[in-house]
Design a protein around this motif. Structure first.
Motif, short mmCIF file in Angstrom:
data_model
loop_
_atom_site.label_atom_id
_atom_site.label_comp_id
_atom_site.label_asym_id
_atom_site.label_seq_id
_atom_site.Cartn_x
_atom_site.Cartn_y
_atom_site.Cartn_z
N CYS A 110 -3.10 -1.32 3.20
CA CYS A 110 -3.92 -1.35 1.97
C CYS A 110 -5.16 -0.48 2.06
O CYS A 110 -5.95 -0.43 1.09
CB CYS A 110 -4.38 -2.78 1.70
SG CYS A 110 -3.05 -3.92 1.41
N GLY A 111 -5.39 0.18 3.18
CA GLY A 111 -6.59 1.01 3.31
C GLY A 111 -7.85 0.18 3.35
O GLY A 111 -7.81 -1.03 3.60
N ASP A 148 -6.38 2.75 7.46
CA ASP A 148 -7.79 2.41 7.34
C ASP A 148 -8.06 0.91 7.36
O ASP A 148 -9.20 0.49 7.58
CB ASP A 148 -8.36 2.99 6.03
CG ASP A 148 -8.59 4.50 6.10
OD1 ASP A 148 -8.23 5.11 7.13
OD2 ASP A 148 -9.12 5.07 5.13
N GLN A 185 -8.45 7.87 9.80
CA GLN A 185 -8.07 9.22 9.39
C GLN A 185 -6.58 9.24 9.08
O GLN A 185 -5.81 8.43 9.62
CB GLN A 185 -8.38 10.18 10.55
CG GLN A 185 -8.29 11.64 10.22
CD GLN A 185 -7.20 12.32 11.01
OE1 GLN A 185 -6.39 11.67 11.66
NE2 GLN A 185 -7.16 13.64 10.95
N GLY A 244 0.83 -1.21 0.00
CA GLY A 244 0.00 0.00 0.00
C GLY A 244 0.86 1.25 0.00
O GLY A 244 1.79 1.37 0.81
C1 LIG Z 1 -13.18 12.52 0.93
C2 LIG Z 1 -12.19 12.22 2.03
C3 LIG Z 1 -11.58 13.25 2.72
C4 LIG Z 1 -10.67 12.98 3.74
N1 LIG Z 1 -10.10 14.02 4.42
C5 LIG Z 1 -9.15 13.76 5.34
C6 LIG Z 1 -8.47 14.83 5.98
O1 LIG Z 1 -8.76 16.00 5.76
N2 LIG Z 1 -7.49 14.53 6.86
C7 LIG Z 1 -7.14 13.24 7.13
O2 LIG Z 1 -6.21 13.02 7.92
N3 LIG Z 1 -7.78 12.20 6.58
C8 LIG Z 1 -8.77 12.44 5.67
N4 LIG Z 1 -9.42 11.39 5.08
C9 LIG Z 1 -9.10 10.02 5.49
C10 LIG Z 1 -7.78 9.57 4.90
O3 LIG Z 1 -7.79 9.79 3.50
C11 LIG Z 1 -7.57 8.10 5.19
O4 LIG Z 1 -7.77 7.84 6.55
C12 LIG Z 1 -6.14 7.71 4.83
O5 LIG Z 1 -5.93 7.91 3.45
C13 LIG Z 1 -5.87 6.27 5.21
O6 LIG Z 1 -4.60 5.93 4.77
P1 LIG Z 1 -4.28 4.42 4.32
O7 LIG Z 1 -2.87 4.43 3.87
O8 LIG Z 1 -4.70 3.49 5.37
O9 LIG Z 1 -5.25 4.13 3.08
P2 LIG Z 1 -5.21 4.80 1.67
O10 LIG Z 1 -4.73 6.19 1.74
O11 LIG Z 1 -6.55 4.50 1.10
O12 LIG Z 1 -4.11 4.00 0.86
C14 LIG Z 1 -4.24 2.64 0.58
C15 LIG Z 1 -3.16 2.25 -0.43
O13 LIG Z 1 -3.15 0.83 -0.58
C16 LIG Z 1 -3.25 0.50 -1.95
N5 LIG Z 1 -3.87 -0.82 -2.01
C17 LIG Z 1 -5.17 -1.14 -1.91
N6 LIG Z 1 -5.32 -2.47 -1.96
C18 LIG Z 1 -4.09 -2.99 -2.08
C19 LIG Z 1 -3.58 -4.32 -2.18
N7 LIG Z 1 -4.40 -5.39 -2.14
N8 LIG Z 1 -2.24 -4.49 -2.29
C20 LIG Z 1 -1.40 -3.43 -2.32
N9 LIG Z 1 -1.82 -2.15 -2.23
C21 LIG Z 1 -3.14 -1.96 -2.10
C22 LIG Z 1 -4.03 1.63 -2.55
O14 LIG Z 1 -3.89 1.68 -3.94
C23 LIG Z 1 -3.36 2.81 -1.83
O15 LIG Z 1 -2.10 3.07 -2.37
C24 LIG Z 1 -10.35 11.65 4.07
C25 LIG Z 1 -10.97 10.59 3.38
C26 LIG Z 1 -11.87 10.87 2.37
C27 LIG Z 1 -12.53 9.71 1.68
#
Ligand SMILES: Cc1cc2nc3c(=O)[nH]c(=O)nc-3n(C[C@H](O)[C@H](O)[C@H](O)COP(=O)(O)OP(=O)(O)OC[C@H]3O[C@@H](n4cnc5c(N)ncnc54)[C@H](O)[C@@H]3O)c2cc1C
Length: 394
Positions: A110-111, A283, A291, A15
């Motif tokens: 992976c979110g 996530d 967040q 991710g």
């Molecule tokens: C509209 C909106 C506004 C937001 N505003 C804010 C804000 O103002 N401030 C804040 O802090 N948070 C905000 N958030 C929340 C924030 O975007 C998420 O909490 C954050 O992006 C989570 O990070 P993450 O790395 O867990 O997931 P993500 O950022 O979703 O990243 C997941 C990554 O994993 C990859 N992936 C998915 N599946 C696989 C797989 N099977 N194998 C390998 N890679 C994979 C994806 O392509 C991506 O690169 C907002 C969310 C939304 C939807």
């Protein structure tokens, strides 16, 4: 484990979102050259998702940053692809191409998956196509909508974007001089953005009042039908159109234990319960607040555990969630902050001035400064006495 003296710990991060990039930067900073890092992700660029909310109102699409130079700087190998399953006993992660990648430590970043929440509503996407929202604004301008409702499903993950959409729409209606539409916000929360505690929540309530938004709290939106939004407890509210956030589901990775919604359960250091060598942040994790700032703090905790295992002189600190949110309002943005472990009463605060530095929407210890520089948000030192670096407590 590395098999011989001088060998480096092989870390695979799945991710390249907030959690994955923060874990990568933190690991390199703390473990230095003791680890060999490989990043597995379907895309080699990062999108600044929090700014998607401005796009329907005429702002450009959120910036996308190619990762190549960052990966080169951090000496990280990139592999384009998806993680499809994990064999924790064998220490391998299987990709969509059928390869089995060997790891000593695996970081699941992976979110989650966004899925439609309320039938009949315009679901605001996590990223990407905002055409439905643009179409809705065109309808509003045409005067065809008397009552617009913004609805928060109970498992949206992060509620703040719905408040931003509500306030930005109210400001847009004023600037477009569309007078005949009333706006309501329906939320299961007991108070607006109550996750930030009383002080910040009261400030958001006042902002909604000043914008003429009717607030319906302790109310669960269900479905839009025949000009009414069905809600629980029993009943319905008038609604010509409804805008909702999607529900968030966990990644449910085969080979790893997860809860009923697909989220991974971890200990306070981000190690997946009962699975040695596998960690998770962001996530994808079963922590109730999803967040970017929280994802970063989880990633930092994971990085310290792995760095200690690799022999770095660090005592891993547990994940201690501090919530930092920058609320776009259509006027001056608000900084909201709360220490989730210390009780809201003491720590809830709001300000028009920066409460952290750099003052971005993604408050990550390592990723925040990188993104700030990339978007030209803030360079150099915080103004004296005003803001504190993300990881520094007053
Ligand atoms: C509209 C909106 C506004 C937001 N505003 C804010 C804000 O103002 N401030 C804040 O802090 N948070 C905000 N958030 C929340 C924030 O975007 C998420 O909490 C954050 O992006 C989570 O990070 P993450 O790395 O867990 O997931 P993500 O950022 O979703 O990243 C997941 C990554 O994993 C990859 N992936 C998915 N599946 C696989 C797989 N099977 N194998 C390998 N890679 C994979 C994806 O392509 C991506 O690169 C907002 C969310 C939304 C939807």
């Amino acid at each position: 484990m590395p098999s011989g003296a001088g060998e480096r710990l092989r870390v695979l991060i799945a991710g390249a979102g907030v959690a994955g990039l923060e874990a990568m930067l933190a690991l390199r900073a703390v473990a230095e050259e003791r680890v060999e890092i490989e990043l597995l992700a379907p895309e080699d660029e990062f999108s600044y998702r929090p700014l998607t909310v401005r796009e329907p109102f005429g702002a450009p699409a959120p910036e996308r940053f190619p990762l190549a130079s960052l990966l080169e700087r951090e000496s990280v190998r990139f592999r384009r692809g998806f993680l499809v399953s994990v064999d924790a006993d064998a220490g391998t992660a299987r990709t969509g191409d059928g390869e089995n990648l060997a790891y000593d430590a695996l970081v699941i970043a992976c979110g989650g998956r966004h899925v439609e929440s309320i039938s009949g509503a315009v679901t605001f996407p996590g990223l990407g196509d905002v055409e439905d929202m643009r179409g809705l604004l065109a309808e509003l301008r045409g005067g065809g909508i008397r009552r617009l409702v913004f609805a928060l499903p109970p498992d949206a993950g992060w509620p703040l974007p719905l408040y931003e959409l509500t306030l930005l729409t109210a400001a847009w209606l004023r600037s477009e001089r569309v007078g005949e539409t009333s706006i309501a916000l329906v939320t299961p929360e007991s108070a607006p953005l109550d996750v930030f505690g009383d002080v910040a929540s009261d400030a958001v309530r006042r902002l909604l009042e000043e914008s003429g938004v009717e607030l319906l709290s302790d109310t669960y939106p269900v479905a839009l039908e025949g000009g009414r939004l069905a809600v629980r407890p029993g009943g319905s509210v008038a609604a010509d159109r409804v805008v909702a956030l999607p529900r968030l589901e966990g990644p449910a990775i085969p080979g790893l234990p997860h809860d009923a919604n697909g989220f991974l359960q971890t200990d306070l250091h981000g190690t997946v319960m009962g699975v040695d060598g596998v960690h998770a942040a962001g996530d994808a994790v079963a922590f109730p607040v999803k967040q970017g700032g929280i994802a970063s703090q989880q990633a930092d905790a994971v990085a310290e555990v792995i760095a200690a295992r690799a022999g770095a002189p660090v005592t891993p600190a547990p994940f201690r969630p501090v919530l930092r949110g920058l609320l776009l309002t259509g006027g001056a943005p608000r900084f909201l902050r709360s220490d989730l472990t210390s009780g809201h009463g003491d720590t809830s605060e709001t300000s028009l001035d920066a409460l952290w530095w750099p003052p971005g929407k993604i408050a990550g210890r390592y990723l925040g400064p990188y993104l700030a520089e990339a978007v030209g948000l803030a360079a150099g030192e915080p103004p004296p006495g005003e803001a504190v670096a993300v990881d520094v407590e007053l």
